[in-house]
Design an enzyme around this catalytic site. Structure first.
Site, PDB file in Angstrom:
ATOM      1  N   ASP A  53      24.787 -36.346   2.750  1.00 36.96           N
ATOM      2  CA  ASP A  53      23.629 -36.227   1.869  1.00 36.96           C
ATOM      3  C   ASP A  53      24.055 -36.460   0.423  1.00 36.96           C
ATOM      4  OD1 ASP A  53      20.711 -34.734   1.518  1.00 36.96           O
ATOM      5  OD2 ASP A  53      22.097 -34.271  -0.109  1.00 36.96           O
ATOM      6  N   TYR A  58      23.521 -37.761  -8.264  1.00 38.79           N
ATOM      7  CA  TYR A  58      24.879 -37.221  -8.071  1.00 38.79           C
ATOM      8  C   TYR A  58      25.940 -38.215  -8.573  1.00 38.79           C
ATOM      9  CZ  TYR A  58      22.606 -34.104  -4.582  1.00 38.79           C
ATOM     10  OH  TYR A  58      21.802 -33.224  -3.907  1.00 38.79           O
ATOM     11  N   LYS A  83      18.446 -39.911  -2.505  1.00 39.62           N
ATOM     12  CA  LYS A  83      17.200 -39.417  -3.133  1.00 39.62           C
ATOM     13  C   LYS A  83      16.907 -40.180  -4.417  1.00 39.62           C
ATOM     14  CE  LYS A  83      18.926 -34.944  -1.647  1.00 39.62           C
ATOM     15  NZ  LYS A  83      20.379 -35.015  -1.918  1.00 39.62           N
ATOM     16  N   HIS A 116      13.380 -36.729  -5.106  1.00 35.53           N
ATOM     17  CA  HIS A 116      14.239 -35.583  -5.426  1.00 35.53           C
ATOM     18  C   HIS A 116      13.468 -34.345  -5.910  1.00 35.53           C
ATOM     19  CE1 HIS A 116      18.745 -34.880  -6.353  1.00 35.53           C
ATOM     20  NE2 HIS A 116      18.170 -33.783  -5.939  1.00 35.53           N
TER      21      HIS A 116
END
Ligand code: A2P
Length: 282
Positions: A53, A58, A83, A116
């Site tokens: 994930d 990120y 996301k 998100h």
């Protein structure tokens, strides 16, 4: 809600679109150093993780893509989630940014694409873009993160495709009972982010006591509690011994009384932001 006995790391949960997601995946939030990512993701693969994930925000989609490519796993055995970040919401921007995500991940198709955070401004446009990517088969399933019941009800007024899954902050101090019931009734899978509660919950004396009975750590008891509640979990760890520990949860079962005791630890305590605040901001 019917409880289930998860038997192994490869167990999957059927999504309402027909695809199936491993119930236990590996989260790569905050893993952005190349050397660390290499060690950690290889360790995750070694102990059997096949579901990963990530998210645009990120900033490690590229690292994950490189490492998985070199890892030599069969693409069909992997399940990759990413996301759309807050800054990329909106119809065009979602489509453009998804193209970049695919390139970074070195994939032709993502298994699960999520919004998100809910955004008042881009609410329907972002979802429309996800529906298009789904129709084009560039993503196998689409879903949301951090949606409360009222966000899901609003989405339902215009959506052509129902979200397959809602990824929410969920742990013993934030059990989200009403939202989970709603998701169950609407056949939307529940996925927990921060399943271990980022620290605070890991010190809980009652959970520790249950762990002693089973010869398991607090983290292992919490992950088992999630699995027995049908929740999909994506614990993150940068520590190889903990990565191994977090998959060693298939040889014990919590009793109904133990599950119930953990359910009652709820304090409505968020470690992350309240989705309503983000909704108004972005
Ligand atoms: P670390 O990365 O240093 O191993 P969550 O996924 O709920 O957000 O939790 C992530 C946090 O929990 C990380 O700080 C991680 O630390 C820690 N963690 C993960 N697995 C364990 C474990 N088995 N025991 C203790 N802490 C853990």
């Amino acid at each position: 809600m019917q409880k289930r006995l998860s038997k192994q790391l490869s167990d999957k949960i059927e999504l309402n679109h027909g695809a199936a997601i491993p119930q236990h995946g590996f989260g790569v939030f905050l893993i952005s150093d190349a050397e660390e990512a290499d060690t950690v993701i290889h360790k995750a693969l070694d102990v059997g993780y096949r579901s990963f994930d990530t998210a645009q925000s990120y900033e490690n989609e590229g690292l994950l893509g490189d490492i998985l490519k070199r890892g030599g796993c069969n693409r069909d055995d992997l399940f990759i989630t990413t996301k759309i970040s807050n800054r990329n919401q909106g119809y065009d921007q979602t489509l453009v940014s998804f193209e970049h995500s695919l390139q970074k991940l070195k994939l032709e198709q993502v298994d699960l694409l999520l919004v998100h955070w809910p955004s008042q401004r881009h609410f329907f446009d972002t979802w429309r873009a996800l529906e298009r990517l789904y129709e084009q088969k560039l993503v196998r399933s689409i879903g949301v993160c951090n949606y409360k019941i009222h966000h899901l009800e609003l989405l339902q007024t215009k959506a052509n495709v129902k979200p397959a899954l809602n990824q929410i902050e969920l742990h013993p101090y934030l059990t989200q009972h009403a939202l989970r019931e709603y998701l169950f009734e609407h056949d939307i899978a529940v996925e927990a982010w921060s399943p271990l509660g980022r620290g605070a919950v890991l010190q809980d004396a009652a959970i520790e006591e249950i762990g002693k009975r089973h010869n398991k750590s607090t983290a292992q008891v919490i992950l088992r509690w999630h699995l027995q509640h049908n929740t999909i979990v994506i614990p993150k760890s940068s520590t190889p011994s903990r990565i191994a520990q977090n998959v060693d949860i298939y040889d014990f079962e919590l009793s109904p009384e133990e599950l119930n005791a953990i359910d009652h630890l709820n304090r409505d305590l968020r470690t992350g932001p309240d989705p309503d605040e983000i909704y108004l901001k972005i």
